[in-house]
Design an enzyme around this catalytic site. Structure first.
Site, PDB file in Angstrom:
ATOM      1  N   GLY A 155       0.839  -1.193   0.000  1.00 25.97           N
ATOM      2  CA  GLY A 155       0.000   0.000   0.000  1.00 25.97           C
ATOM      3  C   GLY A 155       0.877   1.247   0.000  1.00 25.97           C
ATOM      4  O   GLY A 155       1.970   1.256  -0.564  1.00 25.97           O
ATOM      5  N   ARG A 156       0.390   2.315   0.647  1.00 30.41           N
ATOM      6  CA  ARG A 156       1.147   3.566   0.666  1.00 30.41           C
ATOM      7  C   ARG A 156       2.568   3.357   1.174  1.00 30.41           C
ATOM      8  O   ARG A 156       3.542   3.831   0.583  1.00 30.41           O
ATOM      9  CB  ARG A 156       0.456   4.587   1.577  1.00 30.41           C
ATOM     10  CG  ARG A 156      -0.879   5.126   1.098  1.00 30.41           C
ATOM     11  CD  ARG A 156      -1.282   6.284   2.011  1.00 30.41           C
ATOM     12  NE  ARG A 156      -2.614   6.784   1.730  1.00 30.41           N
ATOM     13  CZ  ARG A 156      -3.695   6.470   2.439  1.00 30.41           C
ATOM     14  NH1 ARG A 156      -3.588   5.634   3.459  1.00 30.41           N
ATOM     15  NH2 ARG A 156      -4.871   6.975   2.143  1.00 30.41           N
ATOM     16  N   ILE A 157       2.685   2.657   2.312  1.00 28.58           N
ATOM     17  CA  ILE A 157       4.000   2.490   2.935  1.00 28.58           C
ATOM     18  C   ILE A 157       4.839   1.488   2.161  1.00 28.58           C
ATOM     19  O   ILE A 157       6.027   1.722   1.889  1.00 28.58           O
ATOM     20  CB  ILE A 157       3.840   2.057   4.403  1.00 28.58           C
ATOM     21  CG1 ILE A 157       3.130   3.164   5.204  1.00 28.58           C
ATOM     22  CG2 ILE A 157       5.207   1.755   5.025  1.00 28.58           C
ATOM     23  CD1 ILE A 157       2.730   2.756   6.605  1.00 28.58           C
ATOM     24  N   ARG A 238       1.821  -3.385  12.958  1.00 32.36           N
ATOM     25  CA  ARG A 238       1.164  -3.480  14.252  1.00 32.36           C
ATOM     26  C   ARG A 238       1.674  -4.734  14.941  1.00 32.36           C
ATOM     27  O   ARG A 238       1.877  -5.777  14.306  1.00 32.36           O
ATOM     28  CB  ARG A 238      -0.358  -3.540  14.102  1.00 32.36           C
ATOM     29  CG  ARG A 238      -1.015  -2.197  13.771  1.00 32.36           C
ATOM     30  CD  ARG A 238      -0.886  -1.223  14.932  1.00 32.36           C
ATOM     31  NE  ARG A 238      -1.653   0.003  14.751  1.00 32.36           N
ATOM     32  CZ  ARG A 238      -1.157   1.115  14.216  1.00 32.36           C
ATOM     33  NH1 ARG A 238       0.091   1.146  13.771  1.00 32.36           N
ATOM     34  NH2 ARG A 238      -1.918   2.204  14.138  1.00 32.36           N
ATOM     35  N   GLU A 267       1.329  -2.767  24.148  1.00 34.81           N
ATOM     36  CA  GLU A 267       2.040  -1.498  24.219  1.00 34.81           C
ATOM     37  C   GLU A 267       1.395  -0.597  25.269  1.00 34.81           C
ATOM     38  O   GLU A 267       0.179  -0.602  25.417  1.00 34.81           O
ATOM     39  CB  GLU A 267       2.025  -0.806  22.849  1.00 34.81           C
ATOM     40  CG  GLU A 267       2.768  -1.559  21.773  1.00 34.81           C
ATOM     41  CD  GLU A 267       2.767  -0.838  20.426  1.00 34.81           C
ATOM     42  OE1 GLU A 267       2.160   0.269  20.334  1.00 34.81           O
ATOM     43  OE2 GLU A 267       3.362  -1.356  19.477  1.00 34.81           O
ATOM     44  N   HIS A 286       7.477   2.109  18.874  1.00 34.27           N
ATOM     45  CA  HIS A 286       6.359   2.520  18.015  1.00 34.27           C
ATOM     46  C   HIS A 286       6.544   3.979  17.592  1.00 34.27           C
ATOM     47  O   HIS A 286       5.679   4.837  17.837  1.00 34.27           O
ATOM     48  CB  HIS A 286       5.021   2.339  18.742  1.00 34.27           C
ATOM     49  CG  HIS A 286       3.859   2.260  17.785  1.00 34.27           C
ATOM     50  ND1 HIS A 286       2.723   1.513  18.026  1.00 34.27           N
ATOM     51  CD2 HIS A 286       3.652   2.825  16.567  1.00 34.27           C
ATOM     52  CE1 HIS A 286       1.870   1.634  17.029  1.00 34.27           C
ATOM     53  NE2 HIS A 286       2.418   2.432  16.125  1.00 34.27           N
ATOM     54  N   ALA A 288       8.027   4.796  14.294  1.00 32.93           N
ATOM     55  CA  ALA A 288       8.557   4.755  12.936  1.00 32.93           C
ATOM     56  C   ALA A 288       8.393   6.059  12.158  1.00 32.93           C
ATOM     57  O   ALA A 288       9.336   6.493  11.490  1.00 32.93           O
ATOM     58  CB  ALA A 288       7.935   3.588  12.158  1.00 32.93           C
TER      59      ALA A 288
END
Length: 321
Positions: A155-157, A238, A267, A286, A288
């Protein structure tokens, strides 16, 4: 008119200063000081807008905010951080903020590949303690040049990861529930592979999928056993996408060559992480997409979206609840 906005994310002084620098006239920002329920209820009581991110907005939070009119997510992964049903029941709109996230997470994932492959965190810690390891990890270290990198989720990432890996001359493959346009595959130099083939043939596997019922523990004992010996797993998606017990066993047995983890099943991580004992593991909290440049961009976008909403204009990146 002054709009009261609650920033529902832990924020230390430097981050608050960055937010205040972007705050438009007519907005008052309130910050949480603790996890105390009484404080949270008191600040939600007057909030018209809530900005969410790392801290989950639960159903009772929505219930405790009678004046709430808009929720803005400073990232894109809202499925597990926002009580969407509670918002839908009250017809409170939700908008995400994708700008900057793909680039930031992609950079972080590649940094994780390099740092894990080279045992960077361990070498740094050892040298700081006065221990010299010039040759210790040379026989086990891995680089990206010529390595097959399997991207799960294009996808986008995932697309930004592929784009940034081209100069490394890695061999790129991807798996996604959607088939990409051949022109996109050609531009990114990626080959679509079935899931089983990708995990069996990749030297590095990087995860970029949302957390859903389908992706929960998509990497477990069976999948790790099917990976190449010495494969390195990167998770900047995730935490629950990966079974942590299975990952720990894969590291202990030597099946895996390492792991780079920005996300975890629970988390925040409390106490020493069970992954901390491994020199072939790199851990980050978490964070990034968390660079100054990207956060500035996100706050500009979120405030612009809030101004649209209160001016009666359409929201950008609104989620259909």
């Amino acid at each position: 008119m002054t709009v009261r906005l609650l920033y529902f994310v832990p924020a230390h002084a430097p981050l608050r200063a960055l937010i205040e620098a972007e705050r438009p006239e007519g907005y008052e920002i309130v910050y949480l000081e603790s996890d105390d329920e009484a404080e949270i209820r008191a600040k939600l009581a007057d909030a018209e807008v809530v900005m969410v991110g790392a801290k989950v907005l639960l159903p009772w939070h929505v219930e405790a905010a009678p004046k709430l009119r808009l929720v803005l997510h400073q990232g894109v992964g809202y499925h597990d951080t926002v009580a969407t049903t509670a918002l839908r029941d009250r017809q409170i709109p939700l908008a995400i903020t994708p700008g900057g996230t793909p680039e930031g997470v992609a950079e972080h994932a590649i940094m994780m590949m390099l740092a894990t492959g080279r045992r960077l965190a361990w070498q740094d810690a050892e040298l700081r303690a006065g221990r010299w390891h010039s040759n210790t990890v040379r026989a086990e270290a891995r680089g990206l040049g010529g390595a097959r990198v399997g991207i799960i989720g294009l996808g986008r990432i995932g697309k930004q990861v592929a784009k940034r890996l081209i100069p490394f001359e890695s061999v790129l493959a991807y798996h996604d529930i959607l088939e990409m346009d051949p022109a996109v595959e050609h531009a990114l130099r990626v080959e679509r592979l079935p899931f089983d083939e990708l995990i069996a043939t990749s030297d590095f596997i990087t995860l970029h999928v949302p957390l859903t019922d389908l992706t929960h523990h998509m990497i477990g004992e069976k999948e790790i056993a099917a990976m190449k010996d010495g494969a390195i797993l990167i998770n900047c998606a995730r935490g629950p996408v990966v079974s942590e017990p299975a990952l720990l066993e894969g590291l202990k047995s030597g099946k895996l060559g390492g792991a780079g983890l920005d996300v975890f099943e629970i988390e925040p991580v409390v106490g020493p992480s069970p992954f901390a004992e491994f020199r072939n593991v790199v851990l980050t909290p978490h964070n990034a997409p968390g660079t100054r440049d990207i956060m500035q961009q996100k706050f500009q976008q979120m405030f612009a979206n809030a101004k649209r909403f209160f001016s009666g204009e359409s929201l950008a990146d609104k989620i259909d609840l």
